[in-house]
Motif scaffolding. Sequence first.
Motif, PDB file in Angstrom:
ATOM      1  N   VAL A  78     -43.911  -1.384  46.728  1.00 33.12           N
ATOM      2  CA  VAL A  78     -44.891  -0.651  47.460  1.00 33.12           C
ATOM      3  C   VAL A  78     -44.990   0.691  47.150  1.00 33.12           C
ATOM      4  O   VAL A  78     -46.266   1.340  46.649  1.00 33.12           O
ATOM      5  N   LEU A  79     -43.841   1.606  47.156  1.00 30.55           N
ATOM      6  CA  LEU A  79     -43.989   2.978  47.226  1.00 30.55           C
ATOM      7  C   LEU A  79     -44.247   3.215  45.533  1.00 30.55           C
ATOM      8  O   LEU A  79     -44.985   4.265  45.151  1.00 30.55           O
ATOM      9  N   GLU A  80     -44.011   2.557  44.721  1.00 29.91           N
ATOM     10  CA  GLU A  80     -44.209   2.702  43.109  1.00 29.91           C
ATOM     11  C   GLU A  80     -45.822   2.796  42.797  1.00 29.91           C
ATOM     12  O   GLU A  80     -46.193   3.317  41.824  1.00 29.91           O
ATOM     13  N   ARG A  81     -46.398   1.924  43.419  1.00 28.18           N
ATOM     14  CA  ARG A  81     -47.638   1.485  43.357  1.00 28.18           C
ATOM     15  C   ARG A  81     -48.598   2.390  44.238  1.00 28.18           C
ATOM     16  O   ARG A  81     -49.688   2.680  43.917  1.00 28.18           O
ATOM     17  N   LEU A  82     -48.093   2.776  45.324  1.00 28.51           N
ATOM     18  CA  LEU A  82     -48.744   3.638  46.309  1.00 28.51           C
ATOM     19  C   LEU A  82     -49.472   5.095  46.098  1.00 28.51           C
ATOM     20  O   LEU A  82     -48.681   5.729  45.319  1.00 28.51           O
ATOM     21  N   LEU A 134     -46.681   4.484  53.834  1.00 29.33           N
ATOM     22  CA  LEU A 134     -45.905   3.064  54.146  1.00 29.33           C
ATOM     23  C   LEU A 134     -45.526   3.114  55.335  1.00 29.33           C
ATOM     24  O   LEU A 134     -44.453   3.932  55.550  1.00 29.33           O
ATOM     25  N   ILE A 135     -45.861   2.342  56.324  1.00 27.27           N
ATOM     26  CA  ILE A 135     -45.124   2.072  57.576  1.00 27.27           C
ATOM     27  C   ILE A 135     -44.474   0.810  57.867  1.00 27.27           C
ATOM     28  O   ILE A 135     -45.152  -0.159  57.275  1.00 27.27           O
ATOM     29  N   LYS A 182     -55.692  -3.507  45.827  1.00 23.73           N
ATOM     30  CA  LYS A 182     -56.289  -2.484  45.448  1.00 23.73           C
ATOM     31  C   LYS A 182     -55.639  -1.081  45.739  1.00 23.73           C
ATOM     32  O   LYS A 182     -56.074  -0.517  46.593  1.00 23.73           O
ATOM     33  N   TRP A 183     -54.710  -0.707  45.019  1.00 28.97           N
ATOM     34  CA  TRP A 183     -53.909   0.465  45.316  1.00 28.97           C
ATOM     35  C   TRP A 183     -54.883   1.813  45.202  1.00 28.97           C
ATOM     36  O   TRP A 183     -54.316   2.637  45.899  1.00 28.97           O
ATOM     37  N   ILE A 236     -34.012   5.328  51.765  1.00 32.06           N
ATOM     38  CA  ILE A 236     -35.470   5.671  51.238  1.00 32.06           C
ATOM     39  C   ILE A 236     -35.669   7.210  51.511  1.00 32.06           C
ATOM     40  O   ILE A 236     -36.050   7.530  52.665  1.00 32.06           O
ATOM     41  N   ASP A 237     -35.780   7.964  50.361  1.00 34.67           N
ATOM     42  CA  ASP A 237     -36.121   9.019  50.635  1.00 34.67           C
ATOM     43  C   ASP A 237     -37.383   9.383  50.019  1.00 34.67           C
ATOM     44  O   ASP A 237     -37.608   9.796  48.916  1.00 34.67           O
ATOM     45  N   ASP A 238     -38.604   9.418  50.756  1.00 34.99           N
ATOM     46  CA  ASP A 238     -39.942   9.334  50.240  1.00 34.99           C
ATOM     47  C   ASP A 238     -40.847   9.854  51.548  1.00 34.99           C
ATOM     48  O   ASP A 238     -40.766   9.338  52.361  1.00 34.99           O
TER      49      ASP A 238
END
Length: 193
Positions: free
Chosen positions: A62-66, A72-73, A41-42, A89-91
Motif C-alpha cells: 500500500v505504501l509503495e503505491r500511495l 495509511l491508517i 485508483k491510487w 515501519i518507518d514512514d
Amino acid sequence: MSRMLGQWGVFFRGFVEHPRMVGSIIPSSGFTIRKMLEPVKWDECRLFVEYGPGVGTFCAPVLERLRRDGRLIVIDTNELYIDYLNRTIDDSRFLAVLGSAADVELIVQDAGFDHADYVLSGLPFSTLPNGVGPEIAAATHRVLRPGGAFLVYQFSAAARDFMAKHFAHIEQGFELWNVPPCRLFWGWKDDAA
C-alpha cells in the motif's frame, strides 16, 4: 519465538493467542495482495485504512503505491501487532492505532480526515463476536467517501452478507494461490450515498 522467527513468529504468536481474531495461520500471498489492490485508483487516494493488519503484509504494498501526501491508517485490537508495526515501519504516512474497526469514524476524524477513500479488511467476519461484524460494515460504509470501496478478503462469505446491507454494488473474486484459498469482495459506495 517471535524474536527467533521475526515476522512469521509474531504472526504465529498473534494467531495462537487470539485465533478467533486472526483470519489465517499465515499471512496473505502476493497473489492475494495484487488482486485485492488492483481496483484502487491510487492517484485519487488520500486516505487508505486497513483493519487487522497483522504483521503488515499489505502495508508495504500500500505504501509503495500511495501518493506522497497520502496516509495509511491501520487498526488492530492486538497490541502485539501494533507494537511490531510501529517498530518495523518507518514512514511518515503510516499510523498504527490500537483499537476496534467499529470505531473507524472516530479514528479517521482524530487523524484529521472527513472520510476514507478505501478500507481494506482481512478480519474473520465469521468468527467475530455477535453484532461486531454488522457494526463494522455499517461504520465502514459511513466513513467511506462516495465512490470509495470496502475491500475484503475472507475464507467464507460471511463478510459479503454484512456488506450487502450497505453496499449495493459488490464485485467478487477468488484467489486460489493463497493458503487457504480465499474469497475477495469489493463493495463500492454509491456516488449518491
